[in-house]
Write a protein that holds these residues in place. Structure first.
Motif, PDB file in Angstrom:
ATOM      1  N   HIS A 179       0.910  -1.203  -0.179  1.00 38.71           N
ATOM      2  CA  HIS A 179      -0.241   0.067  -0.182  1.00 38.71           C
ATOM      3  C   HIS A 179       0.840   1.204   0.194  1.00 38.71           C
ATOM      4  CE1 HIS A 179      -3.914  -2.132   0.776  1.00 38.71           C
ATOM      5  NE2 HIS A 179      -3.189  -2.975   1.551  1.00 38.71           N
ATOM      6  N   PHE A 180       0.734   2.138  -1.028  1.00 42.22           N
ATOM      7  CA  PHE A 180       1.271   3.368  -1.130  1.00 42.22           C
ATOM      8  C   PHE A 180       0.298   4.706  -0.870  1.00 42.22           C
ATOM      9  CE2 PHE A 180       3.414   0.167  -3.378  1.00 42.22           C
ATOM     10  CZ  PHE A 180       4.753   0.284  -3.314  1.00 42.22           C
ATOM     11  N   ARG A 181       0.865   5.608  -0.057  1.00 42.53           N
ATOM     12  CA  ARG A 181      -0.083   6.705   0.126  1.00 42.53           C
ATOM     13  C   ARG A 181      -0.242   7.606  -0.808  1.00 42.53           C
ATOM     14  NH1 ARG A 181      -0.952   7.180   5.626  1.00 42.53           N
ATOM     15  NH2 ARG A 181       0.276   6.085   6.974  1.00 42.53           N
ATOM     16  N   TYR A 182      -1.594   8.095  -0.875  1.00 46.05           N
ATOM     17  CA  TYR A 182      -1.612   9.105  -2.034  1.00 46.05           C
ATOM     18  C   TYR A 182      -0.939  10.545  -1.577  1.00 46.05           C
ATOM     19  CZ  TYR A 182      -5.832   6.212  -2.936  1.00 46.05           C
ATOM     20  OH  TYR A 182      -6.565   4.911  -3.244  1.00 46.05           O
ATOM     21  N   ILE A 183      -0.336  10.954  -2.371  1.00 45.52           N
ATOM     22  CA  ILE A 183       0.473  12.250  -2.214  1.00 45.52           C
ATOM     23  C   ILE A 183      -0.625  13.346  -2.183  1.00 45.52           C
ATOM     24  CG2 ILE A 183       2.084  14.174  -3.225  1.00 45.52           C
ATOM     25  CD1 ILE A 183       3.647  11.692  -4.510  1.00 45.52           C
ATOM     26  N   ASP A 184      -1.552  13.586  -2.883  1.00 47.11           N
ATOM     27  CA  ASP A 184      -2.666  14.294  -2.500  1.00 47.11           C
ATOM     28  C   ASP A 184      -3.745  13.684  -2.278  1.00 47.11           C
ATOM     29  OD1 ASP A 184      -4.920  16.254  -2.929  1.00 47.11           O
ATOM     30  OD2 ASP A 184      -4.646  16.343  -5.077  1.00 47.11           O
ATOM     31  N   HIS A 185      -4.084  13.761  -1.097  1.00 46.86           N
ATOM     32  CA  HIS A 185      -5.114  13.157  -0.052  1.00 46.86           C
ATOM     33  C   HIS A 185      -6.490  13.189  -0.652  1.00 46.86           C
ATOM     34  CE1 HIS A 185      -2.140  11.490   2.611  1.00 46.86           C
ATOM     35  NE2 HIS A 185      -1.900  12.761   2.982  1.00 46.86           N
ATOM     36  N   GLY A 186      -6.634  14.646  -1.386  1.00 41.32           N
ATOM     37  CA  GLY A 186      -7.868  14.904  -2.112  1.00 41.32           C
ATOM     38  C   GLY A 186      -8.073  13.921  -3.299  1.00 41.32           C
ATOM     39  N   SER A 187      -7.067  13.353  -3.731  1.00 42.69           N
ATOM     40  CA  SER A 187      -7.322  12.508  -5.207  1.00 42.69           C
ATOM     41  C   SER A 187      -7.841  11.042  -4.585  1.00 42.69           C
ATOM     42  CB  SER A 187      -5.887  12.458  -5.489  1.00 42.69           C
ATOM     43  OG  SER A 187      -5.132  11.359  -5.004  1.00 42.69           O
ATOM     44  N   ALA A 188      -8.036  10.508  -3.218  1.00 37.02           N
ATOM     45  CA  ALA A 188      -8.178   9.250  -3.099  1.00 37.02           C
ATOM     46  C   ALA A 188      -9.563   8.927  -3.818  1.00 37.02           C
ATOM     47  CB  ALA A 188      -8.757   9.370  -1.679  1.00 37.02           C
ATOM     48  N   GLY A 189     -10.410   9.621  -4.098  1.00 33.84           N
ATOM     49  CA  GLY A 189     -11.825   9.261  -4.743  1.00 33.84           C
ATOM     50  C   GLY A 189     -11.670   9.252  -6.320  1.00 33.84           C
ATOM     51  N   ARG A 190     -10.540   9.696  -6.682  1.00 40.33           N
ATOM     52  CA  ARG A 190     -10.346   9.735  -8.332  1.00 40.33           C
ATOM     53  C   ARG A 190      -9.295   8.697  -8.757  1.00 40.33           C
ATOM     54  NH1 ARG A 190      -9.938  15.131  -6.621  1.00 40.33           N
ATOM     55  NH2 ARG A 190      -7.756  15.367  -7.065  1.00 40.33           N
ATOM     56  N   TRP A 191      -9.024   7.737  -8.138  1.00 40.61           N
ATOM     57  CA  TRP A 191      -7.985   6.589  -8.239  1.00 40.61           C
ATOM     58  C   TRP A 191      -8.810   5.630  -8.847  1.00 40.61           C
ATOM     59  CZ3 TRP A 191      -2.621   5.917  -8.678  1.00 40.61           C
ATOM     60  CH2 TRP A 191      -1.806   6.823  -8.213  1.00 40.61           C
ATOM     61  N   PRO A 192      -8.656   5.128  -9.969  1.00 44.41           N
ATOM     62  CA  PRO A 192      -9.454   4.006 -10.913  1.00 44.41           C
ATOM     63  C   PRO A 192      -8.578   2.672 -10.290  1.00 44.41           C
ATOM     64  CG  PRO A 192      -7.908   4.754 -12.559  1.00 44.41           C
ATOM     65  CD  PRO A 192      -7.727   5.715 -11.221  1.00 44.41           C
ATOM     66  N   THR A 193      -9.071   1.498 -10.539  1.00 45.64           N
ATOM     67  CA  THR A 193      -8.140   0.264 -10.620  1.00 45.64           C
ATOM     68  C   THR A 193      -7.694   0.235 -11.821  1.00 45.64           C
ATOM     69  OG1 THR A 193      -9.758  -1.199 -11.626  1.00 45.64           O
ATOM     70  CG2 THR A 193     -10.054  -0.865  -9.355  1.00 45.64           C
ATOM     71  N   PHE A 194      -6.325  -0.469 -12.003  1.00 46.19           N
ATOM     72  CA  PHE A 194      -5.648  -0.536 -13.190  1.00 46.19           C
ATOM     73  C   PHE A 194      -4.927  -2.011 -13.125  1.00 46.19           C
ATOM     74  CE2 PHE A 194      -2.238   0.901 -10.107  1.00 46.19           C
ATOM     75  CZ  PHE A 194      -1.162   0.282 -10.530  1.00 46.19           C
ATOM     76  N   ILE A 195      -4.846  -2.402 -14.622  1.00 43.77           N
ATOM     77  CA  ILE A 195      -3.856  -3.364 -14.972  1.00 43.77           C
ATOM     78  C   ILE A 195      -3.043  -2.990 -15.955  1.00 43.77           C
ATOM     79  CG2 ILE A 195      -3.649  -5.561 -16.048  1.00 43.77           C
ATOM     80  CD1 ILE A 195      -6.544  -6.108 -14.860  1.00 43.77           C
ATOM     81  N   HIS A 196      -1.681  -3.044 -15.619  1.00 44.88           N
ATOM     82  CA  HIS A 196      -0.530  -2.575 -16.615  1.00 44.88           C
ATOM     83  C   HIS A 196       0.273  -3.705 -16.824  1.00 44.88           C
ATOM     84  CE1 HIS A 196       3.002   0.277 -17.055  1.00 44.88           C
ATOM     85  NE2 HIS A 196       2.437  -0.101 -17.962  1.00 44.88           N
ATOM     86  N   LYS A 197       0.300  -4.041 -18.089  1.00 44.96           N
ATOM     87  CA  LYS A 197       1.201  -5.217 -18.557  1.00 44.96           C
ATOM     88  C   LYS A 197       2.197  -4.481 -19.519  1.00 44.96           C
ATOM     89  CE  LYS A 197      -1.801  -9.087 -17.974  1.00 44.96           C
ATOM     90  NZ  LYS A 197      -2.267 -10.325 -18.646  1.00 44.96           N
ATOM     91  N   ALA A 198       3.431  -4.003 -19.020  1.00 45.80           N
ATOM     92  CA  ALA A 198       4.670  -3.557 -19.633  1.00 45.80           C
ATOM     93  C   ALA A 198       5.427  -5.000 -20.099  1.00 45.80           C
ATOM     94  CB  ALA A 198       5.524  -2.412 -19.003  1.00 45.80           C
ATOM     95  N   ALA A 199       6.374  -4.858 -20.830  1.00 48.99           N
ATOM     96  CA  ALA A 199       7.584  -5.773 -21.261  1.00 48.99           C
ATOM     97  C   ALA A 199       8.239  -6.182 -19.941  1.00 48.99           C
ATOM     98  CB  ALA A 199       8.452  -5.154 -22.215  1.00 48.99           C
ATOM     99  N   ASP A 200       8.588  -5.488 -19.155  1.00 50.11           N
ATOM    100  CA  ASP A 200       9.440  -5.779 -17.962  1.00 50.11           C
ATOM    101  C   ASP A 200       8.401  -6.026 -16.471  1.00 50.11           C
ATOM    102  OD1 ASP A 200       8.709  -2.986 -17.770  1.00 50.11           O
ATOM    103  OD2 ASP A 200      10.304  -2.840 -16.523  1.00 50.11           O
ATOM    104  N   ILE A 201       7.313  -5.764 -16.585  1.00 48.55           N
ATOM    105  CA  ILE A 201       6.677  -6.128 -15.349  1.00 48.55           C
ATOM    106  C   ILE A 201       5.035  -5.894 -15.581  1.00 48.55           C
ATOM    107  CG2 ILE A 201       6.453  -3.609 -14.597  1.00 48.55           C
ATOM    108  CD1 ILE A 201       6.746  -4.512 -11.626  1.00 48.55           C
ATOM    109  N   GLN A 202       4.365  -6.890 -14.886  1.00 48.23           N
ATOM    110  CA  GLN A 202       2.984  -6.903 -14.970  1.00 48.23           C
ATOM    111  C   GLN A 202       2.290  -6.498 -13.775  1.00 48.23           C
ATOM    112  OE1 GLN A 202       1.056 -10.243 -16.633  1.00 48.23           O
ATOM    113  NE2 GLN A 202       2.657 -10.316 -18.202  1.00 48.23           N
ATOM    114  N   ALA A 203       1.578  -5.449 -13.361  1.00 46.53           N
ATOM    115  CA  ALA A 203       1.328  -4.918 -12.060  1.00 46.53           C
ATOM    116  C   ALA A 203      -0.220  -4.461 -12.078  1.00 46.53           C
ATOM    117  CB  ALA A 203       1.954  -3.534 -11.933  1.00 46.53           C
ATOM    118  N   TYR A 204      -0.793  -4.468 -11.143  1.00 50.83           N
ATOM    119  CA  TYR A 204      -2.140  -4.212 -10.627  1.00 50.83           C
ATOM    120  C   TYR A 204      -2.522  -3.273  -9.487  1.00 50.83           C
ATOM    121  CZ  TYR A 204      -2.446  -8.121  -7.684  1.00 50.83           C
ATOM    122  OH  TYR A 204      -2.296  -9.074  -6.528  1.00 50.83           O
TER     123      TYR A 204
END
Length: 380
Positions: A230-255
């Protein structure tokens, strides 16, 4: 004295609970066994954050999500408990193929947008997109623990019996039925058994009185001790504006997804897909985070998620039980159903998996052929 039940479901995670609920709601006598408590912290259905999404590269699973969502809506109506929070989802990366995902969603009539990287960065400056981006607003986050407890409540309300601290040791044939024994010596007789034990399944398979031909036809089931941070939001007001994500790059697959109460609603939960070590079964999990994996994920956050503080403020381990092709396992021989809705994407299908498993266990309907690898295999 040995107790008895017509249907016994072993494992009160999302899939097992949903199966017990489906069976009980159809009027069957059901006992639900759980080695600890429902949504146990050391199993696969704990916590408040699992991704609900429609985006798949094939129509089968996207259609199944649509069917599952109708059942989730029914669960919410029946329990009065919110179970999925809407956040939307973004999919991107050179190995994710957002354009293909968008074409599947278009075919199925699911609301979505295909954005350029610059368009997406304007909308979500906290994320460093590196390719085209698929956005679909119907995605969200499942509260897994709340869902399990709500579904168990419905099962019990329909007459199912819940036994906790009942850890399965073995199943033996007993005439036309089965004799179940716990690790502490308790016994239970059943006419039909559904085994939904998640990461414990590989260790149990040899003690379930399954025919050799059936066992040989099952896919290789592997277990990983997945690790999430878990990583903290730098802008605490942005909490509700974060979507879920799936990112598949050549070197790492992250969600990633909003972490919810798992870590105080203060940040995003981020993990490397299948980034944890292989273990023989859930019984061998250590709960210890691999420092190298922590550093890989923290480095990923530094590179791709400028809206997060790259130092994790909380971390956890969980279990991924995988099949080689990431299809689920819902198969049956005699009167034993083996259920493993696995490979890190089963949570969203929980009520539908319960329906499929109950259909198969009762013989009322079949399940998709792709989930029955032993169909047609002779077990005589």
């Amino acid at each position: 004295m040995t107790d008895s039940s017509h249907y016994v479901v072993v494992g009160a995670g999302l899939a097992g609970a949903a199966t017990a609920w489906q069976l009980a709601s159809r009027g069957h006598q059901v006992t639900l066994l759980e080695r600890n408590v429902p949504a146990s912290h050391d199993a696969s259905s704990h916590g408040s954050a699992r991704i609900f999404r429609y985006a798949y590269p094939e129509h089968f699973y996207t259609r199944a999500v649509v069917e599952s969502k109708a059942l989730w809506d029914g669960l919410v109506a029946a329990t009065g408990t919110p179970l999925i929070s809407p956040f939307g989802a973004v999919d991107y990366g050179s190995e994710r193929n957002p354009r293909l995902l968008a074409s599947v969603l278009a075919d199925e009539g699911i609301e979505h947008e295909l954005l350029s990287a610059s368009e997406a960065r304007t909308r979500w400056p906290q994320i460093g997109f590196d390719t085209e981006v698929l956005w679909h607003p119907g995605a969200g986050v499942i509260d897994a623990e709340t869902a399990v407890n709500a579904i168990v409540g419905l099962a019990v309300g329909n007459g199912a019996r819940l036994l906790t601290d009942w850890s399965l040791h073995s199943i033996e044939r007993n005439g036309s039925g089965y004799h179940l024994t716990s690790t502490s010596g308790e016994t239970l007789d059943a006419g039909n058994v559904v085994v939904s034990t998640g990461g414990w399944l590989p260790r149990l398979l040899g003690s379930l009185s399954l025919p050799d031909a059936f066992l040989a036809g099952l896919p290789d089931i592997t277990v990983r001790q997945e690790q999430a941070f878990h990583f903290r939001y730098i802008d605490h007001g942005s909490a509700g504006r974060w979507p879920t994500f799936i990112h598949k790059a050549a070197d790492i697959q992250a969600y990633g997804l909003p972490g919810g109460r798992d870590a105080g609603f203060a940040g995003q939960k981020v993990a490397e897909y299948n980034g944890g070590p292989l273990i023989p079964s859930a019984a061998e999990q250590t709960g210890v985070v691999d420092p190298a994996n922590r550093e890989r994920v923290a480095d990923y956050v530094r590179r791709y998620l400028p809206g997060l503080d790259p130092e994790p403020y909380a971390e956890t381990t969980c279990l991924f039980t995988n099949t080689p092709n990431e299809d689920f396992l819902i198969d049956r021989v005699d009167n034993i159903t083996i259920l493993s809705p696995c490979s890190g994407h089963g949570a969203k299908f929980a009520p539908l998996i319960g329906q499929w498993a109950a259909d198969l266990a009762t013989g009322s309907r079949g399940v998709p052929d792709r989930f029955r690898p032993t169909a047609g295999v002779s077990t005589s």
